[in-house]
Every structure is written in structure tokens, then in C-alpha cells.
Design an enzyme around this catalytic site. Structure first.
Site, mmCIF file in Angstrom:
data_model
loop_
_atom_site.group_PDB
_atom_site.id
_atom_site.type_symbol
_atom_site.label_atom_id
_atom_site.label_comp_id
_atom_site.label_asym_id
_atom_site.label_seq_id
_atom_site.Cartn_x
_atom_site.Cartn_y
_atom_site.Cartn_z
ATOM 1 N N ARG A 1 0.862 -1.174 0.000
ATOM 2 C CA ARG A 1 0.000 0.000 0.000
ATOM 3 C C ARG A 1 0.909 1.238 0.000
ATOM 4 O O ARG A 1 2.121 1.107 0.050
ATOM 5 C CB ARG A 1 -0.959 -0.023 1.198
ATOM 6 C CG ARG A 1 -0.329 -0.663 2.398
ATOM 7 C CD ARG A 1 -0.442 0.033 3.691
ATOM 8 N NE ARG A 1 -0.372 1.444 3.637
ATOM 9 C CZ ARG A 1 0.742 2.147 3.763
ATOM 10 N NH1 ARG A 1 1.920 1.560 3.928
ATOM 11 N NH2 ARG A 1 0.726 3.457 3.735
ATOM 12 N N ARG B 1 -7.013 0.311 -6.910
ATOM 13 C CA ARG B 1 -6.989 1.432 -5.953
ATOM 14 C C ARG B 1 -7.099 2.729 -6.756
ATOM 15 O O ARG B 1 -6.115 3.154 -7.359
ATOM 16 C CB ARG B 1 -5.682 1.462 -5.138
ATOM 17 C CG ARG B 1 -5.288 0.242 -4.329
ATOM 18 C CD ARG B 1 -6.039 0.048 -3.021
ATOM 19 N NE ARG B 1 -6.195 1.157 -2.138
ATOM 20 C CZ ARG B 1 -5.389 1.474 -1.115
ATOM 21 N NH1 ARG B 1 -4.319 0.759 -0.885
ATOM 22 N NH2 ARG B 1 -5.652 2.492 -0.327
ATOM 23 N N ASP C 1 -1.372 10.998 -1.967
ATOM 24 C CA ASP C 1 -1.712 9.960 -2.932
ATOM 25 C C ASP C 1 -1.942 10.554 -4.318
ATOM 26 O O ASP C 1 -1.858 9.857 -5.322
ATOM 27 C CB ASP C 1 -2.945 9.199 -2.457
ATOM 28 C CG ASP C 1 -2.643 8.507 -1.142
ATOM 29 O OD1 ASP C 1 -2.133 7.378 -1.171
ATOM 30 O OD2 ASP C 1 -2.850 9.123 -0.078
ATOM 31 N N LYS D 1 -4.558 10.287 3.021
ATOM 32 C CA LYS D 1 -5.397 9.409 3.858
ATOM 33 C C LYS D 1 -6.473 10.201 4.585
ATOM 34 O O LYS D 1 -6.230 11.311 5.060
ATOM 35 C CB LYS D 1 -4.480 8.669 4.848
ATOM 36 C CG LYS D 1 -5.139 7.697 5.773
ATOM 37 C CD LYS D 1 -6.020 6.684 5.093
ATOM 38 C CE LYS D 1 -5.305 5.842 4.063
ATOM 39 N NZ LYS D 1 -6.261 4.999 3.283
HETATM 40 O O1 MRU Z 1 -4.611 3.326 1.932
HETATM 41 P P1 MRU Z 1 -3.117 3.416 1.962
HETATM 42 O O2 MRU Z 1 -2.469 2.852 3.154
HETATM 43 O O3 MRU Z 1 -2.493 2.964 0.667
HETATM 44 O O4 MRU Z 1 -2.956 4.973 2.059
HETATM 45 C C1 MRU Z 1 -2.085 5.681 1.376
HETATM 46 C C2 MRU Z 1 -1.152 6.232 2.301
HETATM 47 O O5 MRU Z 1 -0.254 5.566 2.743
HETATM 48 C C3 MRU Z 1 -1.319 7.598 2.766
HETATM 49 O O6 MRU Z 1 -2.382 8.288 2.304
HETATM 50 C C4 MRU Z 1 0.002 8.283 2.695
HETATM 51 O O7 MRU Z 1 -0.012 9.342 3.549
HETATM 52 C C5 MRU Z 1 0.381 8.688 1.308
HETATM 53 S S1 MRU Z 1 1.097 7.424 0.411
HETATM 54 C C6 MRU Z 1 2.705 7.907 0.385
#
Ligand code: MRU
Length: 373
Positions: free
Chosen positions: A52, A97, A251, A262
Site C-alpha cells: 500500500r 486502488r 496519494d 489518507k
Molecule cells: O490506503 P493506503 O495505506 O495505501 O494509504 C495511502 C497512504 O499511505 C497515505 O495516504 C500516505 O499518507 C500517502 S502514500 C505515500
């Protein structure tokens, strides 16, 4: 980064038939390496979050395209059909995703690279070389983010005359979210390694607890002082002068500087703004969406299954991983994975090319070679 004093990346491969990852669902309780050999293995690993984090999702998808190419080489297909089937494999990966733009970027880069390679074995060699290159680039970009971002931490440390710099982070934008170093954590590791006193407030990050489980684990492996806090604590700490800065990952970041990260990040940005605490987002250029302008309106926000809200897992007294339900049996739940922080709440973007304000003109200037007007 080191795990029990042994150097690891989060993904690696020695030949185009096999990819190794760390099953992050089992951390911090168990360090388990998984082997992926098919496109479906990769899609499952991304969707179910064995891997992830934006950067790692992108590189894993790139290796997924290698495994898809490897399978197609056994079928003696004409070039056009081969590429059509590969594009279908790419679509399958892109659907796993939706929020992290790195995934789309990685798949498209592979398709583009293979578009003019006729021979099947040459395609496989090209895809494998590109996936390795993307892994190296990801690690190098994060290392550079650390080198730029550390100046911000040093400046606060100097202002505090060497007192500990308290940094709040949300989710895991660490080594585990990339191939190495991390984005938000890279400046923290660089500061710690150079003797600057840092302490990290780690948001637990419901519902999957990436902060409590992953960020705390990797900071601990590296010896960085940290404290896990429930998601609602940050505002209180900021009001009482206990947070010097916030650094989060991303993201997807629009060309205008809006930040998808997140779920819960936006609330931290609001609290930081209200308390005059600098709020930085760290990202490699693979996380920019060069075409998107209005993050709140346009960034697709992943909605995940409600069971992630209802159930929690952890270890029991015997060390067995167990799941427990924490909600009433018949209450519904909803599970948005991400939110968007408008650029006006962001103090700056820490990138591999330097730190820039979250404005379209600054982003276009820093990345003039990547952004088409
Ligand atoms: O759902 P996830 O664990 O894949 O979430 C993404 C993240 O890890 C976060 O949003 C993070 O802060 C950015 S990814 C470098």
C-alpha cells in the site's frame, strides 16, 4: 531501510517471473515476505493492501505489468493482440486502488515503453528493466525529498536552540509506502541521522491504523523517538504548542497544489492552520496529477468495505493475530479512504527537486519539463 539490522526494500525481484513483497497486513506483529508470480497475485496484493502507499502501489503495478508480459510471452501472439491484452491487464491493475495516481502513471509508462517493441522476449526484457528502473527512481526521489525537507526541520531546531522538534504525521508515508526512505518520513530520518533531535507524533489513522501499526514500527526499527496518538489528539497538541510542524504524504496532488491523502488529513490541516503550525506535504513527482485542477471536485476518492470500520485486528496474549468486532452487529458504516486538503491550507510541497509553494505557477516552474500547459 533496516529490519533487525538487515537492509530491505519493500519490493524486489531477480527475474521477470517472480516478485517479492512484505505482507504489510501482518506488521507490526510478523515480518512476512510474500512471493507474487501472476497478474492476479499483484492485483490481490494491491487491493487487499499487502502492499500500500502511493509510491509502492505504483512500483508494484509496474512489476505486475512484467508478470502479465511474462505470461503473454507463452502465447505466441501478434504484436497488436499482445498489446491489447497487456492494456487489459493494465486496466485490471488500475481498478484496484483509484486514488493513488502513481498506479495509473506506472501502468501507462509500461504500456508506452512496450508499444514499439515487436519481439515478445524483448518486450519482457524491456518491461523488467523499466520496473527495476522505476523502483530505483522511487527510492532516489524519496532520498532527495529527505535532503530537501531536512532543512525545514533544522531551521526549527535552530530556532528552538537544539530542543527536540516535534513533528506530527498521519497514516504511513514512510519507507513502507514507497520502495525506500518514504516521503513524509525521509526528512525525519535525515534529521535523526544527522543528530537533530526529533520526536514524531504518530496519528493512529483509523480504520486500518497505518500510523499505529506501520509508521510506529518503522520509526522504531530506525530508532526515531515517537508517540502514537489517537486520531483526535492532534488539534489539542497543536493548541498547546506541542507540534512544531506537520509532514504528511500524498496519494495525488493536483497541478494547483490540492492534496489527496489518507482520510483525516484535511482535519489536521485545518487544526494546523488555526494554530499557525506549518503543514507540509512530501511527494515525489510521480504523485502529481499534471492534468487535474480542482482536487475536491475531481480526485476520485476510494471507498472501501465497511468491515474495515467494524472490525479491528491485533495479537492476543499468545501472539496469535485475531479480529474483533467493535461496533453493534447491525449498524451500518461507511469507509472513505482519502480526503482532499485544499492548497490554501498547505504551507509547502517537499519534492525531490526542492520545496515549493502549493501554487500552480510554482509547480509549473519547478516541473516545466513535465507539465504541458
Ligand atoms: O490506503 P493506503 O495505506 O495505501 O494509504 C495511502 C497512504 O499511505 C497515505 O495516504 C500516505 O499518507 C500517502 S502514500 C505515500
Amino acid at each position: 531501510m533496516k529490519v533487525n539490522n538487515q537492509a530491505y526494500r519493500t519490493i524486489w525481484s531477480q527475474d521477470p517471473s517472480t516478485v517479492y513483497i512484505i505482507d504489510q497486513r501482518q506488521l507490526p506483529h510478523r515480518f512476512v515476505i510474500e512471493t507474487l508470480t501472476t497478474l492476479d497475485d499483484v492485483a490481490h496484493a494491491i487491493k487487499e493492501m499487502l502492499v500500500r502507499g502511493a509510491g509502492l502501489i505504483g512500483v508494484t503495478a509496474s512489476f505486475g505489468m512484467v508478470l502479465a508480459t511474462h505470461a503473454l510471452t507463452r502465447e505466441s501472439l501478434p504484436h497488436a493482440t499482445f498489446m491489447q491484452r497487456l492494456a487489459q491487464a493494465g486496466d485490471l491493475l488500475k481498478a484496484t486502488r483509484p486514488t493513488a495516481v502513481n498506479l495509473e502513471y506506472a501502468v501507462n509508462r509500461q504500456l508506452h515503453a512496450l508499444a514499439h517493441v515487436e519481439d515478445a522476449q524483448a518486450k519482457l526484457a524491456c518491461a523488467f528493466e523499466l520496473a527495476q528502473q522505476m523502483a530505483d527512481e522511487d527510492a532516489e526521489m524519496c532520498r532527495a525529498i529527505g535532503q530537501h525537507g531536512v532543512s525545514l526541520i533544522r531551521a526549527i531546531s535552530e530556532r528552538k536552540q537544539g530542543e527536540t522538534v516535534n513533528i506530527l504525521t498521519h497514516c504511513n508515508a514512510g519507507w513502507l509506502a514507497f520502495v525506500d526512505y518514504g516521503s513524509a518520513t525521509a526528512p525525519i530520518y535525515a534529521a535523526h541521522d544527522s543528530g537533530v533531535k526529533v520526536h514524531v507524533w504518530v496519528d493512529e489513522t483509523r480504520p486500518r491504523n497505518q500510523g499505529a501499526r506501520l509508521t510506529a514500527w518503522e520509526l522504531g526499527q530506525h530508532g526515531v523517538p515517537h508517540t502514537i496518538i489517537a486520531d483526535n489528539v492532534g488539534g489539542h497538541l497543536m493548541q498547546h504548542g506541542q507540534v512544531d510542524m506537520v509532514i504528511v504524504g500524498a496519494d495525488r496532488v493536483t497541478v494547483t497544489g490540492d492534496v489527496a491523502n489518507k482520510i483525516g488529513t484535511y482535519l489536521k490541516a485545518l487544526a494546523a492552520h488555526d494554530n499557525g503550525v506549518p503543514f507540509y506535504t512530501a511527494l515525489p513527482s510521480s504523485t502529481f496529477d499534471w492534468h487535474m485542477r480542482d482536487g475536491v471536485a475531481s480526485i476520485p476518492i476510494e471507498q472501501r468495505g465497511e468491515d474495515e470500520v467494524h472490525w479491528m485486528d491485533g495479537v492476543d496474549h499468545d501472539g496469535n493475530i485475531q479480529q474483533v468486532r467493535i461496533t453493534p452487529a447491525h449498524s451500518p458504516a461507511t469507509n472513505y479512504g482519502f480526503d482532499v486538503t485544499p492548497s490554501r491550507l498547505v504551507s509547502g510541497l517537499i519534492t525531490e527537486r526542492g520545496i515549493c509553494p502549493p501554487t500552480e505557477s510554482a509547480i509549473r516552474t519547478l516541473y516545466a519539463d513535465k507539465v504541458s500547459s
